[in-house]
Structure formats: structure tokens, C-alpha cells
Design an enzyme around this catalytic site. Structure first.
Site, PDB file in Angstrom:
ATOM      1  N   ASP A 196      -2.345  10.105   4.035  1.00  0.00           N
ATOM      2  CA  ASP A 196      -3.770   9.793   4.164  1.00  0.00           C
ATOM      3  C   ASP A 196      -4.457  10.805   5.081  1.00  0.00           C
ATOM      4  O   ASP A 196      -4.379  10.700   6.302  1.00  0.00           O
ATOM      5  CB  ASP A 196      -3.937   8.372   4.723  1.00  0.00           C
ATOM      6  CG  ASP A 196      -5.407   7.953   4.807  1.00  0.00           C
ATOM      7  OD1 ASP A 196      -6.259   8.672   4.249  1.00  0.00           O
ATOM      8  OD2 ASP A 196      -5.674   6.906   5.429  1.00  0.00           O
TER       9      ASP A 196
ATOM     10  N   GLU B 235      -9.483   3.953   1.949  1.00  0.00           N
ATOM     11  CA  GLU B 235      -8.917   4.116   0.608  1.00  0.00           C
ATOM     12  C   GLU B 235      -7.898   3.033   0.254  1.00  0.00           C
ATOM     13  O   GLU B 235      -7.760   2.678  -0.915  1.00  0.00           O
ATOM     14  CB  GLU B 235      -8.270   5.509   0.476  1.00  0.00           C
ATOM     15  CG  GLU B 235      -6.827   5.645   0.992  1.00  0.00           C
ATOM     16  CD  GLU B 235      -6.690   5.410   2.487  1.00  0.00           C
ATOM     17  OE1 GLU B 235      -7.683   5.526   3.208  1.00  0.00           O
ATOM     18  OE2 GLU B 235      -5.564   5.095   2.935  1.00  0.00           O
TER      19      GLU B 235
ATOM     20  N   ASP C 107     -12.133   7.417   3.760  1.00  0.00           N
ATOM     21  CA  ASP C 107     -10.939   7.063   4.530  1.00  0.00           C
ATOM     22  C   ASP C 107     -10.606   5.565   4.413  1.00  0.00           C
ATOM     23  O   ASP C 107      -9.557   5.130   4.858  1.00  0.00           O
ATOM     24  CB  ASP C 107     -11.141   7.460   5.992  1.00  0.00           C
ATOM     25  CG  ASP C 107      -9.839   7.577   6.764  1.00  0.00           C
ATOM     26  OD1 ASP C 107      -8.772   7.525   6.118  1.00  0.00           O
ATOM     27  OD2 ASP C 107      -9.899   7.718   7.996  1.00  0.00           O
TER      28      ASP C 107
ATOM     29  N   LYS D   3       0.852  -1.200   0.000  1.00  0.00           N
ATOM     30  CA  LYS D   3       0.000   0.000   0.000  1.00  0.00           C
ATOM     31  C   LYS D   3       0.881   1.241   0.000  1.00  0.00           C
ATOM     32  O   LYS D   3       1.666   1.448   0.919  1.00  0.00           O
ATOM     33  CB  LYS D   3      -0.916  -0.004   1.238  1.00  0.00           C
ATOM     34  CG  LYS D   3      -1.694   1.310   1.432  1.00  0.00           C
ATOM     35  CD  LYS D   3      -2.663   1.244   2.620  1.00  0.00           C
ATOM     36  CE  LYS D   3      -3.275   2.613   2.932  1.00  0.00           C
ATOM     37  NZ  LYS D   3      -4.222   2.590   4.080  1.00  0.00           N
TER      38      LYS D   3
ATOM     39  N   ASP E  62       1.597   5.979   5.910  1.00  0.00           N
ATOM     40  CA  ASP E  62       0.595   5.125   5.269  1.00  0.00           C
ATOM     41  C   ASP E  62       1.109   4.468   3.977  1.00  0.00           C
ATOM     42  O   ASP E  62       0.368   3.766   3.291  1.00  0.00           O
ATOM     43  CB  ASP E  62      -0.683   5.937   5.009  1.00  0.00           C
ATOM     44  CG  ASP E  62      -1.944   5.072   5.084  1.00  0.00           C
ATOM     45  OD1 ASP E  62      -1.873   3.966   5.656  1.00  0.00           O
ATOM     46  OD2 ASP E  62      -2.991   5.514   4.563  1.00  0.00           O
TER      47      ASP E  62
ATOM     48  N   LYS F 115      -9.741  12.906   8.673  1.00  0.00           N
ATOM     49  CA  LYS F 115      -9.275  12.384   9.959  1.00  0.00           C
ATOM     50  C   LYS F 115      -9.078  13.511  10.963  1.00  0.00           C
ATOM     51  O   LYS F 115      -8.842  14.661  10.579  1.00  0.00           O
ATOM     52  CB  LYS F 115      -7.907  11.698   9.762  1.00  0.00           C
ATOM     53  CG  LYS F 115      -7.936  10.346   9.115  1.00  0.00           C
ATOM     54  CD  LYS F 115      -6.516   9.771   9.052  1.00  0.00           C
ATOM     55  CE  LYS F 115      -6.457   8.476   8.267  1.00  0.00           C
ATOM     56  NZ  LYS F 115      -7.196   7.367   8.898  1.00  0.00           N
TER      57      LYS F 115
ATOM     58  N   ARG G 154      -7.725  -0.146   0.681  1.00  0.00           N
ATOM     59  CA  ARG G 154      -8.266  -1.368   0.069  1.00  0.00           C
ATOM     60  C   ARG G 154      -8.596  -1.163  -1.402  1.00  0.00           C
ATOM     61  O   ARG G 154      -8.595  -2.117  -2.180  1.00  0.00           O
ATOM     62  CB  ARG G 154      -9.487  -1.836   0.873  1.00  0.00           C
ATOM     63  CG  ARG G 154     -10.623  -0.851   0.874  1.00  0.00           C
ATOM     64  CD  ARG G 154     -11.659  -1.144   1.963  1.00  0.00           C
ATOM     65  NE  ARG G 154     -11.131  -0.826   3.305  1.00  0.00           N
ATOM     66  CZ  ARG G 154     -11.778  -1.094   4.434  1.00  0.00           C
ATOM     67  NH1 ARG G 154     -12.953  -1.685   4.416  1.00  0.00           N
ATOM     68  NH2 ARG G 154     -11.249  -0.777   5.594  1.00  0.00           N
TER      69      ARG G 154
END
Ligand code: BES
Ligand code: MN
Ligand code: ZN
Length: 503
Positions: free
Chosen positions: A265, A345, A343, A260, A284, A272, A347
């Protein structure tokens, strides 16, 4: 970093600092072998030293060429494990940093349940991982850490085994430090494009191939998940393909590693909070960093395995064009996904990479590595990553193998169940799937989401949200990016080469 071995007498070693790992229970074999050879100050010091794990003491003996001798405690008895050795060596590395020691020799302790290879590997890893400091943005020209490590090999050891362990330790720790550097880098210096450029440079330096796609190619490939996450961004997405395909590879169908690469993020429009949430989100791309670090180590060690790495990368931001809750996205696989939280994202990126892997490589195994869910951190804290796989007959064996690698490396993974019933959480009113499953079992529903895109290929999902990044120091992991996953992956893959054909 130079790592060498020597059989020269410890008293004669010309280094800035000589490290002596000591265990509590006398007669410690190491002490026996050394008795009298390092002079009376060291002998007296040893009798007066309580070898609690990680405890250190600095001596300035007259008889040794090295100006400093440092005892470091291995803990109780002589049955120390690799992790004890890493922890002890890391404590020694901190002393080396304090004293600005450029060259450090460490005595490989005798005995213990570890073979010489594993012992040397643990010692070198502890020194390198514990001596790591991230200094890119420090304006003072402080000490960068030791440049040379010498492993002293006593008569009781087998030199070639020690050399092999030192080499493995060096490559794996260096790969982990590459991953740490990437995670620790300021987000404004690691846009998706800059991350891809860094991967290119890594490939050139370590001898593996890298191809990078920009936005147009990503669109041509139909990677709707990557594009949706990227819509709020000023910077285009990238998709990097890493390839290590040595001519002596033992496998035809490759192993695929997916990382990933969310370079930052914010959560997107489902924004967030800053504290203890967005303030860590430069990490992230920890999964991508782990894949890059693993490739460096695989190439450095010439591991005879065909491995492909896939790194989809973008930041996730709110913006005028940002994707919104309610959007339906068509993924690379053709499946449609209803976005209910921007959020979730990671996946979306991973799903596109996974279905691409299915289509193009028919891999023997796919492992994805991702800082995927806060839920996994709630479940396991920072002590372990969550590991998930499809619940087929082969699942238990696959999980066992990666868990064993986790125990060997100290990068632990713990399995989470993947019962069919969790799929109910992902049912959408309008699309094939929705991208969030609600508060319950969040790490698992993320895993179930990914499973939808792997189409029965052998697959492991590692949720490293907990162990990838630390706000406090821990043993051989200084705060910041930990490089978690690099040593786990390399050890697992290297071991899969050695044990191939066994059943
Ligand atoms: N990158 C985060 C997960 C994360 C959390 C990583 C904490 C490291 C530390 C991920 O993209 C995310 O935001 N996940 C959401 C999913 C939710 C909206 C279903 C989460 O875990 O809250
Ligand atoms: Mn997120
Ligand atoms: Zn994320």
C-alpha cells in the site's frame, strides 16, 4: 516441527535442552514433584532462582541426560494464565535458539487455573511462536530453530487432555507462523498473483480447496472496488476463494472469513510518507495472511465447520492509470462510491468481497480481518484489534464471544461503537457514499463504510492495523509480522462448534 508428549522421567529425556517452568511461591508443585529427581545441582539452582515472569537461567547438571536444563520464570504464585505460560515458554525458546538446541523438552507445570488442555496448548504455542525467526533472506546458514518439542506429562496430568492441547497449540502456532512468513516476505515476491499461488499451495498441502480468479473474472463479477484500486498497478488483481467443507460440518450456511490482501500500500496518488508509514505497508495483507493461517489450522485440526475464505488482492500504487480523488466507482453491490482519498483502498476491496459473500453464501457469520486504519492504531495501539459489528440485538453476544476468544489467545479485541450518526461522515455530494469520513473516528467510519455492504448479515469487522506488525519484540511476538488473528479466529470458530446448541 514435531511435537510429542512423554511420561518418561525428566532426568532420562534425551534432548538438547530441558525446560523447567517455575513459579515464585514455594512450594511450587512442580518443584515438589521433582525434588531430588534431577540431582543436587538442579535442586540447589531452584532454591536460588527468582521466578520472575520470563526470567531464564541455564544449568549444566551432571545427572540429567539432557546436557542443559533451563529454568524459566512463570511469575508470582501458581495462578498463571495461558499468556504467562506462552511468555515463559517463549523465553525458553530464545535460550534454545541461542544454544542451537534442535530438540527441546518442556515440563508441563502442575496446578494453576488452566486445565491440562489449555496449559499444554499455551506451552507449545509459546515455544513455537517465541522460537520463530524469519530467515528467508539471510545469506548465512544460521540455526533455523528447534525441530522437535517434547511435552513432559507428569502423573498429576491427564495424558489425552495434554495431547489434545499440544495438537491444538501446534496447529494454531504453525498457522500463525505461516501468516508471519507471508507478511514478512518481500513485496516484490508477493504480487497478488504470487499471493494467490501461495494460497493454492497451502490448500494442497493442508487439504482445503482453493479457487482463484484473475482480472477478467473479477470484472465479470462487477467488482469495481478491486479494479479501481488495481488501476495504478502493473500486476493484475486476484480474488481467491478458500473452502473448508468437511462432511461432518455442524453448519449448513458457512462462516465466511474475508482478508484484506493489499500486497503493498503506497497510498496510491494520495501517497504515503515513507517513515513509520509506507515502510510497513508490505504488512497490508496481514488480514489475508490471517485467513490463510486460520485455514491451515482449521484443516490440520479437522474442525467440523463449513468455512469459506475470500481474499481480494492487489497492490495500491500511483501510476498513469491510477484511480484519482474524484473518481466515482461502481461497486459489486451496485452502490456508487466517490473516491476522495486513494489511500482508503482496503475498504473498497473488502466491500466487494462482503457483498459477494452476502449474494453467494447467505453465511451464518462473516468476519473480515484487515489492516484497515491508522486511526485504530491511534485508539488502541498494538495491544488490541478494534472490533465492530452492526448495532442489532445480537451485537452484544457476538462481541462477547470474540472478546472471550481474544482473552484465551492473548489476541485481544476491543469494541468500538457503531452509532448511526457516524454514517453522516460518509455522505457524498455526487455518489451513494464517499470512501473517507474525515479525521474524526476514522476506524469507525471505515467500519460504517463496510456495514453498508453487509446487508444485515451477522458480521464482525476486525481492524488489526495495530497488532499485525511490530517494529520491536514483545513476549512471544518477534518483530515483523505477528500472525495476529490466526489463533483468535481458530479459537473462536473451534469454540463455536463446542458451544453450539447451548444458550
Ligand atoms: N493500510 C492502511 C492502514 C494502516 C495504517 C495499516 C497503519 C497499518 C498501519 C490503510 O489502507 C490506510 O491507508 N488507511 C488510511 C485511511 C484514511 C485515508 C481515511 C489511514 O488510516 O490513514
Ligand atoms: Mn491505504
Ligand atoms: Zn491499506
Amino acid at each position: 516441527m514435531t511435537v510429542t508428549t512423554t511420561t518418561e522421567a525428566p532426568v532420562d529425556l534425551e534432548v538438547d535442552l530441558l525446560l523447567l517452568p517455575v513459579s515464585t511461591t514455594p512450594p511450587a508443585p512442580l518443584i515438589d514433584a521433582l525434588a531430588g529427581t534431577l540431582g543436587p545441582a538442579v535442586d540447589r539452582g531452584l532454591q536460588d532462582f527468582e521466578a520472575e515472569r520470563g526470567r531464564t537461567r541455564v544449568l549444566y547438571p551432571e545427572h540429567t541426560v539432557a546436557p542443559r536444563v533451563v529454568f524459566v520464570g512463570l511469575g508470582d504464585g501458581t495462578d498463571f494464565e495461558a499468556d504467562d505460560l506462552r511468555t515463559a515458554a517463549a523465553a525458553g525458546a530464545k535460550v534454545a535458539l541461542d544454544h542451537e538446541a534442535d530438540t527441546v523438552a518442556a515440563l508441563l507445570p502442575a496446578s494453576g487455573p488452566l486445565n491440562d488442555t489449555r496449559a499444554a496448548q499455551g506451552l507449545v504455542e509459546g515455544l513455537m511462536l517465541g522460537g520463530y525467526r524469519y530467515r528467508r533472506y539471510k545469506t548465512d546458514d544460521g540455526f533455523e530453530g528447534p525441530s522437535t518439542i517434547v511435552v513432559h506429562v507428569g502423573e498429576e496430568h491427564d495424558l489425552p487432555s495434554v495431547e489434545e492441547g499440544a495438537e491444538r497449540g501446534q496447529a494454531q502456532a504453525a498457522g500463525a507462523c505461516t501468516a508471519r512468513d507471508l507478511v514478512n516476505r518481500s513485496p516484490d515476491e508477493k504480487t497478488a498473483r504470487q499471493l494467490a499461488e501461495t494460497i493454492q499451495a497451502s490448500g494442497e498441502a493442508h487439504g482445503y480447496a482453493v479457487e482463484t480468479w484473475g482480472e477478467d473474472r473479477i470484472r465479470e463479477e462487477g467488482m469495481g472496488g478491486v479494479l479501481a484500486v488495481n488501476r495504478g498497478s502493473f500486476d493484475p488483481p486476484t480474488f481467491s476463494i478458500l473452502r473448508w467443507a468437511p462432511s461432518n460440518a455442524v453448519n449448513d450456511a458457512p462462516v465466511v472469513l474475508v482478508g484484506k490482501g493489499v500486497v503493498f500500500d503506497t497510498g496510491g496518488l494520495s501517497l504515503k510518507n515513507t517513515k513509520d508509514s509506507m515502510d510497513m505497508m508490505k504488512a497490508d495483507m496481514g488480514g489475508a495472511a490471517a485467513v490463510v493461517g486460520a485455514f491451515e489450522a482449521l484443516a490440520d485440526l479437522d474442525v467440523p465447520l463449513h468455512v469459506v475464505g475470500l481474499v481480494p488482492a492487489t497492490d495500491n500504487r500511483p501510476g498513469r492509470k491510477a484511480y484519482v480523488p474524484g473518481d466515482v466507482v461502481r461497486m459489486h453491490s451496485g452502490a456508487t462510491v466517490e473516491i476522495l482519498n486513494t489511500d482508503a483502498e482496503g475498504r473498497l476491496l473488502l466491500a466487494d468481497a462482503l457483498s459477494y459473500a452476502v449474494d453467494h453464501y447467505s453465511p451464518e457469520l462473516v468476519i473480515d480481518v484487515a489492516t484497515l486504519t491508522g486511526s485504530c492504531v491511534v485508539a488502541l495501539g498494538q495491544a488490541a484489534a478494534g472490533v465492530m459489528t452492526s448495532e442489532t440485538d445480537a451485537a452484544a453476544e457476538r462481541l462477547y464471544a470474540i472478546q472471550r476468544a481474544g482473552e484465551r489467545t492473548g489476541e485481544r479485541v476491543h469494541p468500538l461503537p457503531m452509532y448511526d450518526t457516524y454514517n453522516e461522515h460518509l455522505e457524498s455530494d455526487v455518489a451513494d457514499l464517499k470512501n473517507v469520513g474525515g479525521r474524526k473516528a476514522g476506524a469507525i467510519t471505515a467500519g460504517k463504510f463496510l456495514e453498508h455492504f453487509v446487508d444485515e448479515m451477522p458480521w464482525l469487522h476486525l481492524d488489526i492495523a495495530g497488532p499485525a506488525f511490530r517494529k520491536t519484540d514483545q513476549a512471544y511476538q518477534p518483530k515483523g509480522g505477528t500472525g495476529f488473528g490466526v489463533r483468535l479466529l481458530v479459537d473462536h470458530l473451534d469454540n463455536s462448534v463446542r458451544t453450539r446448541g447451548e444458550s
